[in-house]
Write a protein that holds these residues in place. Structure first.
Motif, PDB file in Angstrom:
ATOM      1  N   LEU A  16     -10.678  12.717  41.385  1.00  0.00           N
ATOM      2  CA  LEU A  16      -9.579  13.245  40.572  1.00  0.00           C
ATOM      3  C   LEU A  16     -10.082  14.262  39.543  1.00  0.00           C
ATOM      4  CD1 LEU A  16      -6.634  13.170  39.403  1.00  0.00           C
ATOM      5  CD2 LEU A  16      -7.475  11.403  37.855  1.00  0.00           C
ATOM      6  N   ILE A  17     -11.102  13.861  38.778  1.00  0.00           N
ATOM      7  CA  ILE A  17     -11.559  14.719  37.678  1.00  0.00           C
ATOM      8  C   ILE A  17     -12.363  15.906  38.224  1.00  0.00           C
ATOM      9  CG2 ILE A  17     -12.913  14.806  35.556  1.00  0.00           C
ATOM     10  CD1 ILE A  17     -10.396  13.089  35.256  1.00  0.00           C
ATOM     11  N   GLY A  18     -13.348  15.627  39.082  1.00  0.00           N
ATOM     12  CA  GLY A  18     -14.172  16.708  39.628  1.00  0.00           C
ATOM     13  C   GLY A  18     -13.327  17.755  40.346  1.00  0.00           C
ATOM     14  N   VAL A  72     -21.056  16.002  35.703  1.00  0.00           N
ATOM     15  CA  VAL A  72     -21.132  14.752  36.464  1.00  0.00           C
ATOM     16  C   VAL A  72     -19.812  13.996  36.309  1.00  0.00           C
ATOM     17  CG1 VAL A  72     -22.394  12.582  36.754  1.00  0.00           C
ATOM     18  CG2 VAL A  72     -23.623  14.675  36.065  1.00  0.00           C
ATOM     19  N   SER A  73     -19.106  13.797  37.431  1.00  0.00           N
ATOM     20  CA  SER A  73     -17.800  13.123  37.406  1.00  0.00           C
ATOM     21  C   SER A  73     -17.797  11.984  38.404  1.00  0.00           C
ATOM     22  CB  SER A  73     -16.682  14.114  37.763  1.00  0.00           C
ATOM     23  OG  SER A  73     -16.789  15.315  37.016  1.00  0.00           O
ATOM     24  N   VAL A  74     -18.584  10.969  38.111  1.00  0.00           N
ATOM     25  CA  VAL A  74     -18.696   9.797  38.987  1.00  0.00           C
ATOM     26  C   VAL A  74     -18.397   8.548  38.144  1.00  0.00           C
ATOM     27  CG1 VAL A  74     -20.442  10.972  40.391  1.00  0.00           C
ATOM     28  CG2 VAL A  74     -21.168   9.429  38.548  1.00  0.00           C
ATOM     29  N   PRO A  75     -18.149   7.397  38.761  1.00  0.00           N
ATOM     30  CA  PRO A  75     -17.956   6.164  37.979  1.00  0.00           C
ATOM     31  C   PRO A  75     -19.127   5.956  37.022  1.00  0.00           C
ATOM     32  CG  PRO A  75     -17.430   5.774  40.298  1.00  0.00           C
ATOM     33  CD  PRO A  75     -18.017   7.151  40.220  1.00  0.00           C
ATOM     34  N   HIS A 124     -15.825  13.655  27.458  1.00  0.00           N
ATOM     35  CA  HIS A 124     -14.773  12.846  28.066  1.00  0.00           C
ATOM     36  C   HIS A 124     -13.411  13.500  27.874  1.00  0.00           C
ATOM     37  CE1 HIS A 124     -12.273   8.857  28.026  1.00  0.00           C
ATOM     38  NE2 HIS A 124     -12.134   9.511  29.140  1.00  0.00           N
ATOM     39  N   PRO A 125     -12.879  14.102  28.944  1.00  0.00           N
ATOM     40  CA  PRO A 125     -11.531  14.664  28.844  1.00  0.00           C
ATOM     41  C   PRO A 125     -10.509  13.532  28.810  1.00  0.00           C
ATOM     42  CG  PRO A 125     -12.338  14.836  31.109  1.00  0.00           C
ATOM     43  CD  PRO A 125     -13.465  14.260  30.290  1.00  0.00           C
ATOM     44  N   ILE A 126      -9.627  13.560  27.812  1.00  0.00           N
ATOM     45  CA  ILE A 126      -8.607  12.496  27.712  1.00  0.00           C
ATOM     46  C   ILE A 126      -7.421  12.924  28.570  1.00  0.00           C
ATOM     47  CG2 ILE A 126      -7.301  11.025  26.144  1.00  0.00           C
ATOM     48  CD1 ILE A 126     -10.331  10.956  25.748  1.00  0.00           C
ATOM     49  N   SER A 232      -4.722   1.984  39.245  1.00  0.00           N
ATOM     50  CA  SER A 232      -5.850   2.910  39.057  1.00  0.00           C
ATOM     51  C   SER A 232      -7.055   2.458  39.877  1.00  0.00           C
ATOM     52  CB  SER A 232      -6.222   2.965  37.574  1.00  0.00           C
ATOM     53  OG  SER A 232      -5.122   3.413  36.812  1.00  0.00           O
ATOM     54  N   ASP A 233      -8.020   3.346  39.968  1.00  0.00           N
ATOM     55  CA  ASP A 233      -9.176   3.093  40.834  1.00  0.00           C
ATOM     56  C   ASP A 233     -10.009   1.871  40.412  1.00  0.00           C
ATOM     57  OD1 ASP A 233     -10.815   4.198  43.078  1.00  0.00           O
ATOM     58  OD2 ASP A 233     -12.348   4.100  41.511  1.00  0.00           O
ATOM     59  N   PRO A 234     -10.181   0.898  41.300  1.00  0.00           N
ATOM     60  CA  PRO A 234     -10.903  -0.338  40.959  1.00  0.00           C
ATOM     61  C   PRO A 234     -12.381  -0.111  40.602  1.00  0.00           C
ATOM     62  CG  PRO A 234      -9.807  -0.546  43.109  1.00  0.00           C
ATOM     63  CD  PRO A 234      -9.646   0.872  42.675  1.00  0.00           C
TER      64      PRO A 234
HETATM   65  N1  LIG Z   1      -9.188   8.842  36.470  1.00  0.00           N
HETATM   66  C1  LIG Z   1      -9.001   9.082  35.202  1.00  0.00           C
HETATM   67  O1  LIG Z   1      -7.876   8.952  34.737  1.00  0.00           O
HETATM   68  C2  LIG Z   1     -10.152   9.515  34.346  1.00  0.00           C
HETATM   69  C3  LIG Z   1      -9.899  10.176  33.127  1.00  0.00           C
HETATM   70  C4  LIG Z   1     -10.972  10.589  32.347  1.00  0.00           C
HETATM   71  C5  LIG Z   1     -12.278  10.321  32.762  1.00  0.00           C
HETATM   72  N2  LIG Z   1     -12.500   9.659  33.957  1.00  0.00           N
HETATM   73  C6  LIG Z   1     -13.889   9.418  34.365  1.00  0.00           C
HETATM   74  O2  LIG Z   1     -14.186  10.368  35.342  1.00  0.00           O
HETATM   75  C7  LIG Z   1     -15.151   9.852  36.261  1.00  0.00           C
HETATM   76  C8  LIG Z   1     -14.661  10.099  37.679  1.00  0.00           C
HETATM   77  O3  LIG Z   1     -13.392   9.522  37.833  1.00  0.00           O
HETATM   78  P1  LIG Z   1     -12.373  10.015  38.947  1.00  0.00           P
HETATM   79  O4  LIG Z   1     -11.041   9.511  38.543  1.00  0.00           O
HETATM   80  O5  LIG Z   1     -12.558  11.468  39.207  1.00  0.00           O
HETATM   81  O6  LIG Z   1     -12.902   9.137  40.184  1.00  0.00           O
HETATM   82  P2  LIG Z   1     -12.596   9.286  41.761  1.00  0.00           P
HETATM   83  O7  LIG Z   1     -11.392  10.105  41.993  1.00  0.00           O
HETATM   84  O8  LIG Z   1     -12.638   7.884  42.289  1.00  0.00           O
HETATM   85  O9  LIG Z   1     -13.890  10.071  42.298  1.00  0.00           O
HETATM   86  C9  LIG Z   1     -15.182   9.546  42.137  1.00  0.00           C
HETATM   87  C10 LIG Z   1     -16.247  10.484  42.593  1.00  0.00           C
HETATM   88  O10 LIG Z   1     -17.505   9.866  42.299  1.00  0.00           O
HETATM   89  C11 LIG Z   1     -18.237   9.641  43.507  1.00  0.00           C
HETATM   90  N3  LIG Z   1     -18.920   8.346  43.476  1.00  0.00           N
HETATM   91  C12 LIG Z   1     -18.356   7.121  43.546  1.00  0.00           C
HETATM   92  N4  LIG Z   1     -19.285   6.172  43.474  1.00  0.00           N
HETATM   93  C13 LIG Z   1     -20.479   6.801  43.362  1.00  0.00           C
HETATM   94  C14 LIG Z   1     -21.812   6.368  43.264  1.00  0.00           C
HETATM   95  N5  LIG Z   1     -22.099   5.043  43.244  1.00  0.00           N
HETATM   96  N6  LIG Z   1     -22.779   7.314  43.180  1.00  0.00           N
HETATM   97  C15 LIG Z   1     -22.473   8.623  43.202  1.00  0.00           C
HETATM   98  N7  LIG Z   1     -21.221   9.083  43.296  1.00  0.00           N
HETATM   99  C16 LIG Z   1     -20.240   8.184  43.374  1.00  0.00           C
HETATM  100  C17 LIG Z   1     -17.232   9.681  44.601  1.00  0.00           C
HETATM  101  O11 LIG Z   1     -17.913  10.075  45.751  1.00  0.00           O
HETATM  102  P3  LIG Z   1     -17.629   9.543  47.221  1.00  0.00           P
HETATM  103  O12 LIG Z   1     -16.140   9.564  47.414  1.00  0.00           O
HETATM  104  O13 LIG Z   1     -18.349  10.546  48.052  1.00  0.00           O
HETATM  105  O14 LIG Z   1     -18.195   8.146  47.298  1.00  0.00           O
HETATM  106  C18 LIG Z   1     -16.239  10.731  44.101  1.00  0.00           C
HETATM  107  O15 LIG Z   1     -16.719  12.022  44.354  1.00  0.00           O
HETATM  108  C19 LIG Z   1     -15.346   8.392  35.913  1.00  0.00           C
HETATM  109  O16 LIG Z   1     -16.510   8.232  35.154  1.00  0.00           O
HETATM  110  C20 LIG Z   1     -14.165   8.075  35.028  1.00  0.00           C
HETATM  111  O17 LIG Z   1     -14.496   7.092  34.075  1.00  0.00           O
HETATM  112  C21 LIG Z   1     -11.454   9.296  34.752  1.00  0.00           C
END
Ligand SMILES: NC(=O)c1ccc[n+]([C@@H]2O[C@H](COP(=O)([O-])OP(=O)(O)OC[C@H]3O[C@@H](n4cnc5c(N)ncnc54)[C@H](OP(=O)(O)O)[C@@H]3O)[C@@H](O)[C@H]2O)c1
Ligand SMILES: NC(=O)c1ccc[n+]([C@@H]2O[C@H](COP(=O)([O-])OP(=O)(O)OC[C@H]3O[C@@H](n4cnc5c(N)ncnc54)[C@H](OP(=O)(O)O)[C@@H]3O)[C@@H](O)[C@H]2O)c1
Lengths: 310, 310
Positions: A16-18, A72-75, A124-126, A232-234
């Protein structure tokens, strides 16, 4: 905004973020070249099909070579592994940042790996939604939202300025904060709400006296508001809980104390106490709407997006 | 739908629900005459200014004279007082119903006063918003929503059929339910969510380490979803808590048990347990969207209703 444009931005993680970053970088012309890296070949090919980058790789090390900005936008639990992957391949003078929902833990995981001459500035983008994956992103995600940066001691002011301008160019307003304070603020405004939402949806799902179909049918009377957050994502949320433990436990214990006192008021029929709390909380919503942080429309404006069958 | 039309409908209470009824009755031509009654002269004159009825009074007794349908839409704690007011003035053969969010207590409060020959059929439209007062209502409120009736033993089938057709003519689907079961179902789908929302907003409001302005600023990351429910009418919700006490305490104690277990998982770093719960709850949201009980749009479709400044 010449100074805002980067030669090569490496996006590590394209969910989502990346992928929202990829889209806004492209739309606003913030880089000459976007390289997309993600762990799985499957997600990478989704990103490629969406045309999110200029080049694609499953190697984080390869991605960061020559990049002047790495995001870096990963968990958050994967931050250390990513830092290890990229450390030896970072270009001197590059800015490395992240978007993780917790900050002290990410810093602890990444800082030890960052070489001298690289600018590591956590962020951290809110901004977010309940969806995940590369197709969930959109260029407008960061528009009108806050982005918190938690610069470490000794951070280069020019690098900080450049990263600040980058987020501004994505539509956000940038705020600096101490990492520990960030984690405390986010524990109450984001982490506790998600945990409570997950919990109540779990409680409802476990009842025997009320069927699941009744819960679904009558959910419009309040319950459905919680299910959005609980969808939301588990993986992301497991990691947030594990990596902001102390602040979350602190907020949870305050919440539980307050709930016990409310429960007592209900048990003993203390109407005045209930009325006082229920009146006080109205003002908070008013302030949020006035601050432009929510829509001033009944039911969050669901009326505008009519439900099927209505 | 000749049989659906009433000669005279008396609306006692003209807030969100009463005024929405007035509007849909008028629009769909469900009565020859609408009489509006409310406690205060102020609310009555607001209703009059909005043209909600054909006649207006602050006397409940006066309102029900000659009415063949009486709908009581006041906070549930006032049900007994209203029943006392109207009992001696009801027309034989009239249908008396209500819209209260709790049913066993309303029945206990009203039934003893209902004279023989009057059809008392309690009800509850599962439709509402966080707004209150006569200006908050709208004719579409009941469209595509459920309306629960909790008929008592010995209820006249013709009267029940007539009331059912009335709600159908308002756009709702009618379901019959046992009052005690209604109170249990609503405790989980509506009462607990509101109580939890009020509680978390209260907890956030009391913090010293995080300022109120920070809570407001960063509320889009989850917290704001709770503030909508926590902006609901304090009198209505005080009364719901006092009048569905047992079912609410039962749901609260299950919720708290589950939360304690979740808290333990966070404290001890039990990632698998967290992941399991966070995965399970996703399915619930999917079912709600599939059942047409919520919009399938990110952020509840807030994107459609753009925030100021976005
Ligand atoms: N969602 C929100 O509302 C939100 C808001 C602000 C900040 N964030 C933060 O943004 C970050 C990313 O969130 P997102 O919502 O963009 O998540 P997402 O949509 O689930 O995407 C996660 C990305 O991280 C990769 N990934 C997952 N597990 C990994 C691992 N063990 N090692 C390396 N890469 C891994 C995934 O790659 P694969 O698919 O190739 O496995 C995917 O590219 C998190 O840290 C989260 O806390 C999220
Ligand atoms: N809001 C919802 O989402 C919703 C949904 C389903 C069912 N309900 C139920 O519908 C009923 C009405 O709720 P609402 O949202 O329409 O409330 P509302 O907008 O606050 O209106 C309440 C009405 O009741 C009158 N009232 C208040 N206190 C009274 C008292 N002590 N004695 C007599 N009349 C009194 C008010 O008269 P004055 O202004 O003249 O004092 C007003 O006309 C409640 O029982 C509630 O549980 C609400």
């Amino acid at each position: 905004m010449e100074h805002t444009k980067f030669e090569k931005i490496a996006l590590i993680g394209i969910g989502l973020i990346g992928s929202s970053l990829a889209r806004v970088i492209r739309r606003n012309d913030l880089a000459d070249h976007i390289v997309v890296a993600t762990r799985s070949a499957e997600t990478l090919s989704d990103a490629q099909a969406l045309g999110l980058g200029d080049s694609y790789t499953t190697s984080n090390a390869e991605a960061v070579a020559d990049a002047d900005l790495v995001i870096v936008s990963v968990p958050v639990g994967s931050s250390a592994a990513v830092a290890e992957d990229i450390a030896a391949h970072l270009k001197p003078g590059a800015i490395v940042t992240d978007v993780g929902s917790t900050k002290a833990s990410v810093i602890e995981q990444m800082r030890p790996h960052m070489p001298v001459g690289v600018h590591f500035i956590p962020g951290h983008p809110i901004a977010g939604t309940e969806r995940s994956g590369p197709s969930a992103g959109f260029a407008e995600l960061f528009e009108g939202r806050w982005c918190i940066l938690t610069p470490l001691e000794g951070t280069d002011p020019d690098a900080l300025e450049r990263l600040t301008r980058f987020w501004q160019a994505c539509g956000s307003t940038v705020e600096a904060m101490d990492p520990a304070h960030h984690d405390m603020v986010l524990a109450i405004v984001s982490h506790l709400p998600h945990i409570i939402a997950y919990n109540i949806v779990g409680t409802a799902d476990d009842l025997e006296a009320v069927t699941k179909s009744e819960v679904i049918k009558y959910s419009a009377s309040g319950f459905r508001d919680f299910t959005r957050l609980a969808a939301s994502d588990p993986t992301m949320w497991r990691d947030v809980c594990l990596h902001n433990r102390d602040a979350i436990l602190e907020m949870l214990s305050r919440f539980s104390e307050d709930l016990a006192s409310l429960q007592r008021a209900i048990r003993w029929g203390d109407g005045d106490k209930l009325f006082d709390l229920f009146s006080r909380t109205r003002a908070v919503r008013r302030s949020i709407v006035e601050a432009g942080q929510d829509v001033d429309a009944v039911d969050f404006g669901r009326q505008a997006t009519r439900l099927p069958g209505e």
